[in-house]
Design a protein around this motif. Sequence first.
Motif, PDB file in Angstrom:
ATOM      1  N   ARG A  84       0.821  -1.221   0.000  1.00 19.42           N
ATOM      2  CA  ARG A  84       0.000   0.000   0.000  1.00 19.42           C
ATOM      3  C   ARG A  84       0.852   1.267   0.000  1.00 19.42           C
ATOM      4  NH1 ARG A  84      -5.598   0.227   1.649  1.00 19.42           N
ATOM      5  NH2 ARG A  84      -5.237  -1.941   2.068  1.00 19.42           N
ATOM      6  N   TRP A  85       2.000   1.236   0.683  1.00 19.72           N
ATOM      7  CA  TRP A  85       2.824   2.443   0.737  1.00 19.72           C
ATOM      8  C   TRP A  85       3.370   2.807  -0.634  1.00 19.72           C
ATOM      9  CZ3 TRP A  85       7.899   2.784  -0.645  1.00 19.72           C
ATOM     10  CH2 TRP A  85       8.618   1.593  -0.778  1.00 19.72           C
ATOM     11  N   LYS A  86       3.623   1.785  -1.474  1.00 18.80           N
ATOM     12  CA  LYS A  86       4.096   2.079  -2.833  1.00 18.80           C
ATOM     13  C   LYS A  86       3.004   2.753  -3.663  1.00 18.80           C
ATOM     14  CE  LYS A  86       7.771  -1.216  -3.681  1.00 18.80           C
ATOM     15  NZ  LYS A  86       8.245  -2.258  -4.595  1.00 18.80           N
ATOM     16  N   LEU A  87       1.758   2.402  -3.389  1.00 16.19           N
ATOM     17  CA  LEU A  87       0.648   3.025  -4.103  1.00 16.19           C
ATOM     18  C   LEU A  87       0.424   4.472  -3.650  1.00 16.19           C
ATOM     19  CD1 LEU A  87      -1.908   0.084  -4.113  1.00 16.19           C
ATOM     20  CD2 LEU A  87      -0.830   1.106  -6.109  1.00 16.19           C
ATOM     21  N   LEU A  88       0.641   4.722  -2.362  1.00 10.97           N
ATOM     22  CA  LEU A  88       0.363   6.048  -1.809  1.00 10.97           C
ATOM     23  C   LEU A  88       1.548   7.005  -1.891  1.00 10.97           C
ATOM     24  CD1 LEU A  88      -1.686   4.994   1.338  1.00 10.97           C
ATOM     25  CD2 LEU A  88      -2.539   5.820  -0.855  1.00 10.97           C
ATOM     26  N   ALA A  89       2.766   6.488  -2.021  1.00 10.39           N
ATOM     27  CA  ALA A  89       3.954   7.346  -2.030  1.00 10.39           C
ATOM     28  C   ALA A  89       3.940   8.385  -3.158  1.00 10.39           C
ATOM     29  CB  ALA A  89       5.218   6.495  -2.085  1.00 10.39           C
ATOM     30  N   PRO A  90       3.621   8.024  -4.412  1.00  9.55           N
ATOM     31  CA  PRO A  90       3.607   9.059  -5.455  1.00  9.55           C
ATOM     32  C   PRO A  90       2.589  10.169  -5.178  1.00  9.55           C
ATOM     33  CG  PRO A  90       3.608   6.878  -6.443  1.00  9.55           C
ATOM     34  CD  PRO A  90       3.408   6.692  -4.977  1.00  9.55           C
ATOM     35  N   LEU A  91       1.431   9.777  -4.686  1.00  6.19           N
ATOM     36  CA  LEU A  91       0.402  10.762  -4.356  1.00  6.19           C
ATOM     37  C   LEU A  91       0.868  11.657  -3.211  1.00  6.19           C
ATOM     38  CD1 LEU A  91      -2.465  11.763  -4.919  1.00  6.19           C
ATOM     39  CD2 LEU A  91      -3.278  10.084  -3.272  1.00  6.19           C
ATOM     40  N   ALA A  92       1.479  11.059  -2.190  1.00  2.63           N
ATOM     41  CA  ALA A  92       1.972  11.837  -1.048  1.00  2.63           C
ATOM     42  C   ALA A  92       3.059  12.812  -1.478  1.00  2.63           C
ATOM     43  CB  ALA A  92       2.499  10.896   0.031  1.00  2.63           C
ATOM     44  N   VAL A  93       3.980  12.373  -2.322  1.00  2.00           N
ATOM     45  CA  VAL A  93       5.051  13.256  -2.796  1.00  2.00           C
ATOM     46  C   VAL A  93       4.461  14.421  -3.575  1.00  2.00           C
ATOM     47  CG1 VAL A  93       6.992  13.393  -4.415  1.00  2.00           C
ATOM     48  CG2 VAL A  93       6.862  11.521  -2.779  1.00  2.00           C
ATOM     49  N   ALA A  94       3.516  14.140  -4.470  1.00  2.00           N
ATOM     50  CA  ALA A  94       2.902  15.210  -5.270  1.00  2.00           C
ATOM     51  C   ALA A  94       2.188  16.223  -4.382  1.00  2.00           C
ATOM     52  CB  ALA A  94       1.938  14.620  -6.297  1.00  2.00           C
ATOM     53  N   ILE A  95       1.465  15.752  -3.388  1.00  4.26           N
ATOM     54  CA  ILE A  95       0.728  16.660  -2.496  1.00  4.26           C
ATOM     55  C   ILE A  95       1.684  17.475  -1.637  1.00  4.26           C
ATOM     56  CG2 ILE A  95      -0.821  16.725  -0.507  1.00  4.26           C
ATOM     57  CD1 ILE A  95      -2.349  14.386  -1.820  1.00  4.26           C
ATOM     58  N   ILE A  96       2.720  16.830  -1.097  1.00  2.28           N
ATOM     59  CA  ILE A  96       3.681  17.551  -0.257  1.00  2.28           C
ATOM     60  C   ILE A  96       4.399  18.625  -1.057  1.00  2.28           C
ATOM     61  CG2 ILE A  96       5.863  17.300   0.997  1.00  2.28           C
ATOM     62  CD1 ILE A  96       4.762  14.554   1.963  1.00  2.28           C
ATOM     63  N   VAL A  97       4.849  18.301  -2.263  1.00  2.00           N
ATOM     64  CA  VAL A  97       5.534  19.299  -3.090  1.00  2.00           C
ATOM     65  C   VAL A  97       4.577  20.422  -3.463  1.00  2.00           C
ATOM     66  CG1 VAL A  97       6.680  19.677  -5.317  1.00  2.00           C
ATOM     67  CG2 VAL A  97       7.265  17.682  -3.943  1.00  2.00           C
ATOM     68  N   CYS A 114       4.836  11.442 -10.577  1.00  2.00           N
ATOM     69  CA  CYS A 114       4.967  10.422 -11.631  1.00  2.00           C
ATOM     70  C   CYS A 114       6.347   9.778 -11.603  1.00  2.00           C
ATOM     71  CB  CYS A 114       4.720  11.042 -13.002  1.00  2.00           C
ATOM     72  SG  CYS A 114       2.998  11.369 -13.334  1.00  2.00           S
ATOM     73  N   VAL A 115       7.384  10.572 -11.390  1.00  2.00           N
ATOM     74  CA  VAL A 115       8.741  10.021 -11.322  1.00  2.00           C
ATOM     75  C   VAL A 115       8.852   9.038 -10.159  1.00  2.00           C
ATOM     76  CG1 VAL A 115      11.164  10.608 -10.879  1.00  2.00           C
ATOM     77  CG2 VAL A 115       9.830  11.972 -12.488  1.00  2.00           C
ATOM     78  N   VAL A 116       8.313   9.402  -9.008  1.00  2.00           N
ATOM     79  CA  VAL A 116       8.330   8.490  -7.854  1.00  2.00           C
ATOM     80  C   VAL A 116       7.543   7.224  -8.192  1.00  2.00           C
ATOM     81  CG1 VAL A 116       7.555   8.203  -5.464  1.00  2.00           C
ATOM     82  CG2 VAL A 116       8.708  10.300  -6.148  1.00  2.00           C
ATOM     83  N   GLY A 117       6.418   7.365  -8.879  1.00  2.00           N
ATOM     84  CA  GLY A 117       5.639   6.199  -9.289  1.00  2.00           C
ATOM     85  C   GLY A 117       6.395   5.304 -10.260  1.00  2.00           C
ATOM     86  N   LEU A 118       7.169   5.911 -11.158  1.00  2.00           N
ATOM     87  CA  LEU A 118       7.959   5.116 -12.101  1.00  2.00           C
ATOM     88  C   LEU A 118       9.107   4.402 -11.395  1.00  2.00           C
ATOM     89  CD1 LEU A 118       8.052   7.561 -15.131  1.00  2.00           C
ATOM     90  CD2 LEU A 118       6.843   5.387 -14.997  1.00  2.00           C
ATOM     91  N   ILE A 119       9.654   5.023 -10.353  1.00  2.00           N
ATOM     92  CA  ILE A 119      10.751   4.394  -9.614  1.00  2.00           C
ATOM     93  C   ILE A 119      10.238   3.238  -8.758  1.00  2.00           C
ATOM     94  CG2 ILE A 119      12.432   4.772  -7.760  1.00  2.00           C
ATOM     95  CD1 ILE A 119      12.769   7.637  -8.905  1.00  2.00           C
ATOM     96  N   LEU A 120       9.155   3.469  -8.018  1.00  2.00           N
ATOM     97  CA  LEU A 120       8.638   2.449  -7.101  1.00  2.00           C
ATOM     98  C   LEU A 120       7.822   1.363  -7.796  1.00  2.00           C
ATOM     99  CD1 LEU A 120       7.545   4.672  -4.079  1.00  2.00           C
ATOM    100  CD2 LEU A 120       9.635   3.334  -4.342  1.00  2.00           C
ATOM    101  N   GLU A 121       7.264   1.679  -8.960  1.00  2.00           N
ATOM    102  CA  GLU A 121       6.450   0.764  -9.764  1.00  2.00           C
ATOM    103  C   GLU A 121       5.325   0.080  -8.977  1.00  2.00           C
ATOM    104  OE1 GLU A 121       8.961  -1.992 -11.848  1.00  2.00           O
ATOM    105  OE2 GLU A 121       9.280  -0.566 -13.465  1.00  2.00           O
ATOM    106  N   PRO A 122       4.420   0.858  -8.369  1.00  2.00           N
ATOM    107  CA  PRO A 122       3.259   0.215  -7.758  1.00  2.00           C
ATOM    108  C   PRO A 122       2.313  -0.321  -8.830  1.00  2.00           C
ATOM    109  CG  PRO A 122       3.018   2.583  -7.655  1.00  2.00           C
ATOM    110  CD  PRO A 122       4.386   2.299  -8.215  1.00  2.00           C
ATOM    111  N   LEU A 123       2.392   0.270 -10.010  1.00  2.00           N
ATOM    112  CA  LEU A 123       1.636  -0.133 -11.202  1.00  2.00           C
ATOM    113  C   LEU A 123       2.627  -0.131 -12.361  1.00  2.00           C
ATOM    114  CD1 LEU A 123      -1.417   2.248 -10.654  1.00  2.00           C
ATOM    115  CD2 LEU A 123      -1.384  -0.209 -10.243  1.00  2.00           C
ATOM    116  N   PRO A 124       2.293  -0.766 -13.486  1.00  2.00           N
ATOM    117  CA  PRO A 124       3.192  -0.706 -14.638  1.00  2.00           C
ATOM    118  C   PRO A 124       3.469   0.750 -15.052  1.00  2.00           C
ATOM    119  CG  PRO A 124       1.499  -2.359 -14.987  1.00  2.00           C
ATOM    120  CD  PRO A 124       1.133  -1.626 -13.732  1.00  2.00           C
ATOM    121  N   GLY A 125       4.651   0.970 -15.613  1.00  2.00           N
ATOM    122  CA  GLY A 125       5.080   2.314 -15.976  1.00  2.00           C
ATOM    123  C   GLY A 125       4.116   3.034 -16.902  1.00  2.00           C
ATOM    124  N   ALA A 126       3.555   2.320 -17.859  1.00  2.00           N
ATOM    125  CA  ALA A 126       2.618   2.959 -18.786  1.00  2.00           C
ATOM    126  C   ALA A 126       1.384   3.472 -18.058  1.00  2.00           C
ATOM    127  CB  ALA A 126       2.212   1.977 -19.882  1.00  2.00           C
TER     128      ALA A 126
END
Length: 140
Positions: free
Chosen positions: A10-23, A46-58
Amino acid sequence: MMTNAQPSPRWKLLAPLAVAIIVALIPTPPGLAPHAWYFFAVFLGCVVGLILEPLPGAVVGLIGVTLVALLSRWVLFSPEQLAAEGFNAAGQAFSWAVSGFTNSTVWLIFGAFMFALGYEKTGLGRRISLWLVKAMGSAP
């Protein structure tokens, strides 16, 4: 052959959203327009999401483009652009979102990936190579 794909933590799914909101909540640096800062926040998510890959990159990329298009009034366009007479934010956001698909190089790369996936799934490449070894591998 079926593989048991483990769901992403779950943290991998929420990390990109958290980073975007914090920034986005960090005050905009001097000299930078607020909409550009928010765009950067989505980009960084998006970059954090591509690094952590909670979902496929596309999928991560598509979510990012969709999010920017949906939030275009605050993320993509300046107040001057929005105030211009005859400016259609929704139409311009859609044009921006699909503009990458008009490039022929993008479609060439997509086609190459689809052919490669087809060769891998069907085993055609292996069959062709074995046929070539049979045809050219005989001793004189």
